[in-house]
Design a protein around this motif. Structure first.
Motif, PDB file in Angstrom:
ATOM      1  N   VAL A  60      11.761  -3.056  14.044  1.00  0.00           N
ATOM      2  CA  VAL A  60      10.566  -3.684  14.555  1.00  0.00           C
ATOM      3  C   VAL A  60       9.265  -3.339  14.290  1.00  0.00           C
ATOM      4  O   VAL A  60       8.285  -4.080  13.628  1.00  0.00           O
ATOM      5  N   ARG A  61       9.071  -1.971  13.959  1.00  0.00           N
ATOM      6  CA  ARG A  61       7.560  -1.425  13.521  1.00  0.00           C
ATOM      7  C   ARG A  61       7.584  -1.906  11.901  1.00  0.00           C
ATOM      8  O   ARG A  61       6.278  -2.114  11.572  1.00  0.00           O
ATOM      9  N   ASP A  62       8.643  -1.925  11.056  1.00  0.00           N
ATOM     10  CA  ASP A  62       8.408  -2.216   9.763  1.00  0.00           C
ATOM     11  C   ASP A  62       8.146  -3.868   9.562  1.00  0.00           C
ATOM     12  O   ASP A  62       6.932  -4.170   9.052  1.00  0.00           O
ATOM     13  N   TRP A  63       8.464  -4.545  10.688  1.00  0.00           N
ATOM     14  CA  TRP A  63       8.057  -6.053  10.722  1.00  0.00           C
ATOM     15  C   TRP A  63       6.761  -5.907  11.055  1.00  0.00           C
ATOM     16  O   TRP A  63       6.103  -6.845  10.376  1.00  0.00           O
ATOM     17  N   ARG A  64       6.099  -5.275  11.980  1.00  0.00           N
ATOM     18  CA  ARG A  64       4.790  -5.567  12.247  1.00  0.00           C
ATOM     19  C   ARG A  64       3.791  -4.964  10.838  1.00  0.00           C
ATOM     20  O   ARG A  64       2.897  -5.485  10.767  1.00  0.00           O
ATOM     21  N   LYS A  65       4.400  -3.810  10.266  1.00  0.00           N
ATOM     22  CA  LYS A  65       3.718  -3.389   8.952  1.00  0.00           C
ATOM     23  C   LYS A  65       3.469  -4.520   8.039  1.00  0.00           C
ATOM     24  O   LYS A  65       2.506  -4.495   7.349  1.00  0.00           O
ATOM     25  N   GLN A  66       4.580  -5.206   8.016  1.00  0.00           N
ATOM     26  CA  GLN A  66       4.692  -6.180   6.915  1.00  0.00           C
ATOM     27  C   GLN A  66       3.895  -7.548   7.486  1.00  0.00           C
ATOM     28  O   GLN A  66       3.883  -8.390   6.725  1.00  0.00           O
ATOM     29  N   GLY A  67       3.199  -7.473   8.293  1.00  0.00           N
ATOM     30  CA  GLY A  67       2.240  -8.477   8.764  1.00  0.00           C
ATOM     31  C   GLY A  67       2.950  -9.281   9.885  1.00  0.00           C
ATOM     32  O   GLY A  67       2.232 -10.186  10.246  1.00  0.00           O
ATOM     33  N   ALA A  68       4.134  -9.120  10.330  1.00  0.00           N
ATOM     34  CA  ALA A  68       4.506 -10.095  11.612  1.00  0.00           C
ATOM     35  C   ALA A  68       4.369 -11.519  11.256  1.00  0.00           C
ATOM     36  O   ALA A  68       4.147 -12.253  11.968  1.00  0.00           O
ATOM     37  N   LYS A  69       5.022 -11.777   9.980  1.00  0.00           N
ATOM     38  CA  LYS A  69       4.666 -13.211   9.550  1.00  0.00           C
ATOM     39  C   LYS A  69       5.619 -14.120  10.461  1.00  0.00           C
ATOM     40  O   LYS A  69       5.341 -15.316  10.673  1.00  0.00           O
ATOM     41  N   GLN A  91      14.025   0.233  16.716  1.00  0.00           N
ATOM     42  CA  GLN A  91      12.347   0.563  16.852  1.00  0.00           C
ATOM     43  C   GLN A  91      11.873   0.640  15.406  1.00  0.00           C
ATOM     44  O   GLN A  91      10.934  -0.100  15.183  1.00  0.00           O
ATOM     45  N   ARG A  92      12.589   1.314  14.563  1.00  0.00           N
ATOM     46  CA  ARG A  92      11.930   1.339  12.786  1.00  0.00           C
ATOM     47  C   ARG A  92      11.730  -0.093  12.576  1.00  0.00           C
ATOM     48  O   ARG A  92      10.997  -0.333  11.963  1.00  0.00           O
ATOM     49  N   VAL A 127      14.098  -2.840  23.578  1.00  0.00           N
ATOM     50  CA  VAL A 127      13.006  -2.442  22.480  1.00  0.00           C
ATOM     51  C   VAL A 127      12.171  -3.583  22.572  1.00  0.00           C
ATOM     52  O   VAL A 127      12.371  -4.831  22.153  1.00  0.00           O
ATOM     53  N   LEU A 128      10.682  -3.287  22.853  1.00  0.00           N
ATOM     54  CA  LEU A 128       9.617  -4.615  22.906  1.00  0.00           C
ATOM     55  C   LEU A 128       9.434  -4.863  21.548  1.00  0.00           C
ATOM     56  O   LEU A 128       9.655  -4.337  20.868  1.00  0.00           O
ATOM     57  N   ALA A 129       8.302  -5.889  21.617  1.00  0.00           N
ATOM     58  CA  ALA A 129       7.629  -6.404  20.422  1.00  0.00           C
ATOM     59  C   ALA A 129       7.007  -5.297  19.743  1.00  0.00           C
ATOM     60  O   ALA A 129       6.486  -5.521  18.438  1.00  0.00           O
ATOM     61  N   ASP A 130       6.495  -4.233  20.318  1.00  0.00           N
ATOM     62  CA  ASP A 130       5.684  -3.268  19.736  1.00  0.00           C
ATOM     63  C   ASP A 130       6.489  -2.026  19.363  1.00  0.00           C
ATOM     64  O   ASP A 130       6.000  -1.148  18.616  1.00  0.00           O
ATOM     65  N   GLY A 131       7.905  -2.107  19.476  1.00  0.00           N
ATOM     66  CA  GLY A 131       8.668  -1.213  19.109  1.00  0.00           C
ATOM     67  C   GLY A 131       9.046  -0.354  20.136  1.00  0.00           C
ATOM     68  O   GLY A 131       9.779   0.632  19.847  1.00  0.00           O
ATOM     69  N   GLY A 135       3.046  -9.109  24.311  1.00  0.00           N
ATOM     70  CA  GLY A 135       2.725  -9.785  22.867  1.00  0.00           C
ATOM     71  C   GLY A 135       4.071 -10.506  22.351  1.00  0.00           C
ATOM     72  O   GLY A 135       4.486 -10.163  21.078  1.00  0.00           O
ATOM     73  N   CYS A 136       4.671 -11.196  23.150  1.00  0.00           N
ATOM     74  CA  CYS A 136       5.860 -11.599  22.594  1.00  0.00           C
ATOM     75  C   CYS A 136       5.747 -12.979  21.734  1.00  0.00           C
ATOM     76  O   CYS A 136       6.625 -13.390  21.303  1.00  0.00           O
ATOM     77  N   LYS A 137       4.364 -13.401  22.168  1.00  0.00           N
ATOM     78  CA  LYS A 137       4.208 -15.005  21.684  1.00  0.00           C
ATOM     79  C   LYS A 137       4.159 -15.023  20.088  1.00  0.00           C
ATOM     80  O   LYS A 137       4.556 -15.841  19.429  1.00  0.00           O
ATOM     81  N   GLU A 138       3.940 -13.438  19.537  1.00  0.00           N
ATOM     82  CA  GLU A 138       3.702 -13.529  17.878  1.00  0.00           C
ATOM     83  C   GLU A 138       5.266 -13.169  17.547  1.00  0.00           C
ATOM     84  O   GLU A 138       5.616 -13.348  16.245  1.00  0.00           O
ATOM     85  N   ALA A 139       6.213 -12.358  18.439  1.00  0.00           N
ATOM     86  CA  ALA A 139       7.321 -11.862  17.954  1.00  0.00           C
ATOM     87  C   ALA A 139       8.638 -12.892  18.272  1.00  0.00           C
ATOM     88  O   ALA A 139       9.762 -12.641  17.349  1.00  0.00           O
TER      89      ALA A 139
END
Length: 510
Positions: free
Chosen positions: A72-81, A69-70, A187-191, A492-496
């Motif tokens: 995945v959340r880090d990936w989101r924080k870094q802008g989910a590029k 989960q951590r 664990v989903l795309a939002d963590g 929200g899987c399309k970006e993930a």
């Protein structure tokens, strides 16, 4: 001995490493891969045994989930590029392909390979995604239980069987691997962590199988277990004539008294149909421990009944039966080690066989991968039983690979990617073609596309571990994407995560 090594190295230098690996692959496999595979196995078994004995797995499980989960959340924080995928290297999987997406996507490390608990009251086992079939049977059989559907090869993991699919000769009763699963934890795309079953988050529960990790990361699964008996009483019946084969196979598959049903087809009109039941006792003079390292490869043993033109009955230890095709990787090993079924080789080195598929992939190089692709077929096509005769004829015409593996399964109605056309359960058959095509005009892409079209036309499905040559429209004509696309939007899987087609189709892998 030193002189031999020097001569061997000189020969490699003169011929070139690719030539040797392609044309004399057995040298490399026997000298390097077999010993390595043994070391690999010993390490994994020892580790699993220790962890289960010390009971540290369940305690560490929650911590490991939080770590995912951590990440995945880090990936989101870094802008989910970029998209995410599991950090397990491509060569470790049992599919013959090595996806290039591992290099471009954000790798989420999931080091979860443990059996968490066996609950005999509820009759379920809870396992992490990287626990494999060898590990699960070793533990369950030792306490008198087994999985109702136990796919063949030791190295197949629970995660791969849930996100892809799995089948065994008991599937005519229980369905595919997904149909014996009662819960998934993801664990989903939002963590966030969710548990889904037939009752809670039921849409997700139905959409996960065949989604190939594109809806979330699997962190645990609960799977049904059934009481095991020590022996399988197996009946071998050679059958001749295609119409006859299809008729007998359909009858055997529809008969629920058979716990196991399997067919090995050796040519267009010659096959052996096997039916089995679990028993507590065996007739001593009919016992055959087929899993012992010096025993003939199973498919060769079965062919003997055709050659002698006689039926037969044997009692096989349950675990030996489950992994009857493991030692020869069905019949793939005969192309890698041509003399592998020779009694002398079996007695001396049979205990080291098979080489790990993952190590074979790691060492195959680009040349052998391309050669394999053009001169080798590995496909499992799932077609309605009523079209079996047409399908075998089609396989014969388009690729002509023998033996063919025939495995029946019951497909219940559903709303996921794979279900029968109507609202009724339907009997299907998995036709597995593994080996070198004998047709003159074989061309990997064209020939496979012809097969794919036939399978789509009869409302069948192609297993996604194999090479898929379909266009996107054709793919979604074969598979029902309604629920899958709806959930990708909602979660929200399309970006993930990439779409399943982009993850498995040929263009995504090179």
């Amino acid at each position: 001995a030193d002189l031999l090594v020097v001569l061997f190295l000189l020969w490699i230098k003169v011929k070139g490493l690719d030539y040797v690996i392609v044309h004399q692959r057995w040298i490399f496999v026997c000298l390097f891969l077999l010993p390595l595979s043994v070391i690999f196995d010993v390490y994994y078994y020892a580790r699993a045994w220790l962890i289960f004995k010390m009971c540290s797995a369940p305690k560490l499980h929650d911590q490991r989930v939080r770590d995912i989960q951590r990440q995945v959340r880090d990936w989101r924080k870094q802008g989910a590029k970029t998209y995410m995928c599991t950090g397990r290297p491509g060569w470790l999987t049992v599919s013959l392909r090595v996806g290039k997406y591992k290099k471009t996507h954000k790798n989420i490390m999931i080091n979860m390979m443990d059996i968490l608990e066996v609950d005999t009251k509820r009759q379920v086992v809870r396992v992490e995604p990287l626990a494999n079939m060898g590990q699960v049977t070793a533990l369950l059989n030792s306490i008198g239980w087994t999985l109702p559907v136990l796919p063949e090869l030791d190295d197949l993991t629970v995660g791969g069987l849930v996100m892809g699919t799995g089948i065994e000769s008991s599937s005519h009763i229980y369905g595919l691997f997904q149909h014996i699963c009662v819960a998934y934890e993801l664990v989903l795309a939002d963590g966030s962590l969710v548990r889904c079953t037939e009752e809670e988050n039921s849409d997700l529960f139905h959409a996960v199988p065949w989604s190939c990790g594109t809806l979330g990361f699997l962190v645990a699964a609960e799977i049904k277990i059934v009481p095991a008996k020590p022996w399988v009483k197996l009946h071998y019946e050679p059958v001749r004539g295609l119409e006859n084969i299809c008729k007998r196979f359909t009858e055997a598959s529809a008969n629920k008294r058979n716990t196991f049903v399997e067919g090995l087809q050796y040519s267009l009109d010659r096959a052996v149909i096997m039916t089995g039941t679990m028993t507590d006792h065996a007739e001593p003079d009919k016992i055959n421990k087929i899993g012992l390292h010096f025993k003939p490869w199973f498919f060769k043993h079965v062919e003997g009944y055709l050659k002698r033109d006689c039926t037969g009955v044997e009692y096989i230890p349950l675990r030996h039966y489950y992994h009857r095709h493991t030692r020869s990787i069905f019949w793939e090993l005969q192309d890698i080690i041509p003399f592998g079924n020779n009694p002398v080789f079996r007695w001396l080195f049979g205990w080291m066989v098979p080489p790990k598929i993952s190590l074979l992939k790691l060492t195959q190089g680009e040349t052998i991968r391309r050669l394999y692709e053009q001169h080798h077929v590995v496909q499992d096509m799932l077609v309605p039983m009523k079209h079996l005769q047409d399908a075998i004829t089609r396989f014969h015409k388009d690729i002509e690979v023998y033996p063919l593996w025939l495995c029946p399964f019951l497909l219940p109605p559903g709303r996921g990617m794979v279900h029968p056309k109507g609202q009724e359960e339907e009997l299907y058959v998995d036709i597995g073609a593994y080996g070198e095509p004998k047709v003159k005009h074989f061309e990997a892409k064209a020939s496979t596309r012809q097969l794919e079209k036939f399978v789509r036309d009869v409302h069948g499905f192609q297993m996604l571990y194999a090479d898929v040559y379909m266009e996107r429209e054709e793919f979604w004509e074969m598979f029902d994407g309604q629920l899958y696309h709806k959930l990708r939007d909602e979660l929200g899987c399309k970006e993930a995560f990439p779409e399943v087609y982009d993850k498995i189709c040929k263009s995504a892998r090179h």
